[in-house]
Design a protein around this motif. Structure first.
Motif: not given
Length: 325
Positions: A81-91, A185-194, A247-249
């Motif tokens: 979970v930590t790894g995927l959350l970190l990835a979501f915060n990266l370009p 945006g970063s991997l996890g900040e672009i998909a608001a609906a998801a 927007a953003g995170g």
């Protein structure tokens, strides 16, 4: 008489749930955002995510094997979970070795240094993200345009928050694109609906409650509304609050990171105070700080305040009908 009381650090789960089942639900809840991000940015999203997850799992395993020499905890999925959350915060364009360094800081420094899951005072993924932002600001703020067909690069490769910081009017930002995820945006900040879909799943599974996400996003919306009102109102009264929530995170932080069991308050009243603090600090940084985004810093700051909130906002004591605070 045998001692029937067991003392252990949080998270304390009083149900049939286990740490592994909770972490599994969090991973499932992030899959919609991962799928949308992959559709928008291509297969490199999966590469960055895989590197982050594998790095976090391997680093935690090696630390426990050679330093702690205790029971292995990688099977509880918290490192994943930590790894995927970190990835979501990266370009998506981030070099692989920077991902590994971020994983090392997240697991090795922010988590295992304090004794592992349940003892870390700060969210590990956010510590890793903030470290990388300070150490590698160019790589962490280099965003590529989406690869989906028909995408119009109206923001010139900048994230919506960076564009607004550079002087682009809020009216020129397409809120629908922000909701659907077809923005830089970063991997996890672009998909608001998801992300919202993932949040609903976590609420349905009772992994999280509504208190922190609603407090964070509601505070941001109200804050933006009054700022828009001071600037003359008009269409900004709905555009500015909607923009800052999407927007953003904001959604990623409010749903998946601020709700971390270990680093958030224990009571519902405490959660609301905690969420209000995160929302207010985020907006202050966004509007008047040098960084376009402030969610990571706000959550880490309120992580530090969590022990004080737990001290002064206590649950009802056993045997008492009212809560005396």
């Amino acid at each position: 008489m045998a001692n029937k009381f067991f003392v252990a650090p949080s998270p304390h789960v009083h149900s049939a749930q286990s740490t592994r089942s909770i972490m599994r639900d969090v991973l499932i809840a992030m899959l919609p955002a991962l799928a949308v991000s992959t559709w928008v940015h291509g297969l490199d999203v999966l590469k960055v995510s895989a590197i982050a997850v594998v790095s976090c799992v391997v680093i935690e395993y090696l630390i426990q094997k050679f330093l702690f020499r205790g029971e292995y905890t990688v099977s509880n999925l918290s490192a994943a979970v930590t790894g995927l959350l970190l990835a979501f915060n990266l370009p998506v364009s981030i070099p692989w070795w920077i991902v590994v360094i971020g994983s090392l800081v997240a697991i090795g420094v922010a988590k295992m240094t304090f004794g592992g899951l349940g003892r870390n005072p700060f969210n590990p993924a956010l510590v890793g993200r903030v470290f990388l932002l300070i150490a590698y600001p160019v790589q962490m703020t280099s965003f590529t345009a989406p690869v989906v067909e028909g995408y119009a690069d109206a923001l010139s490769g900048a994230t919506p928050l960076a564009a607004i910081k550079a002087g682009v009017p809020v009216e020129d930002v397409d809120l629908l694109s922000m909701f659907s995820g077809t923005i830089p945006g970063s991997l996890g900040e672009i998909a608001a609906a998801a992300l919202i879909v993932g949040g609903i799943y976590l609420l349905w599974r009772r992994v999280i409650t509504w208190h922190i996400p609603v407090a964070v996003l509601g505070t941001m919306a109200v804050f933006a509304f009054f700022v828009a009102l001071a600037d003359g109102g008009g269409a900004l009264l709905y555009q500015l609050p909607a923009f800052h929530v999407l927007a953003g995170g904001a959604l990623l932080g409010a749903i998946f990171m601020a709700t971390d069991y270990v680093t958030s308050p224990m009571t519902h009243k405490g959660m609301i105070l905690y969420g209000i603090g995160i929302g207010a600090v985020t907006m202050i940084i966004r509007l008047w700080g040098s960084y376009p985004e402030g969610m990571s810093f706000a959550i880490l700051l309120m992580n530090a305040v969590t022990p004080l909130i737990n001290k002064y906002v206590k649950p009802v004591r056993f045997g008492l009908a009212t809560d005396k605070k």
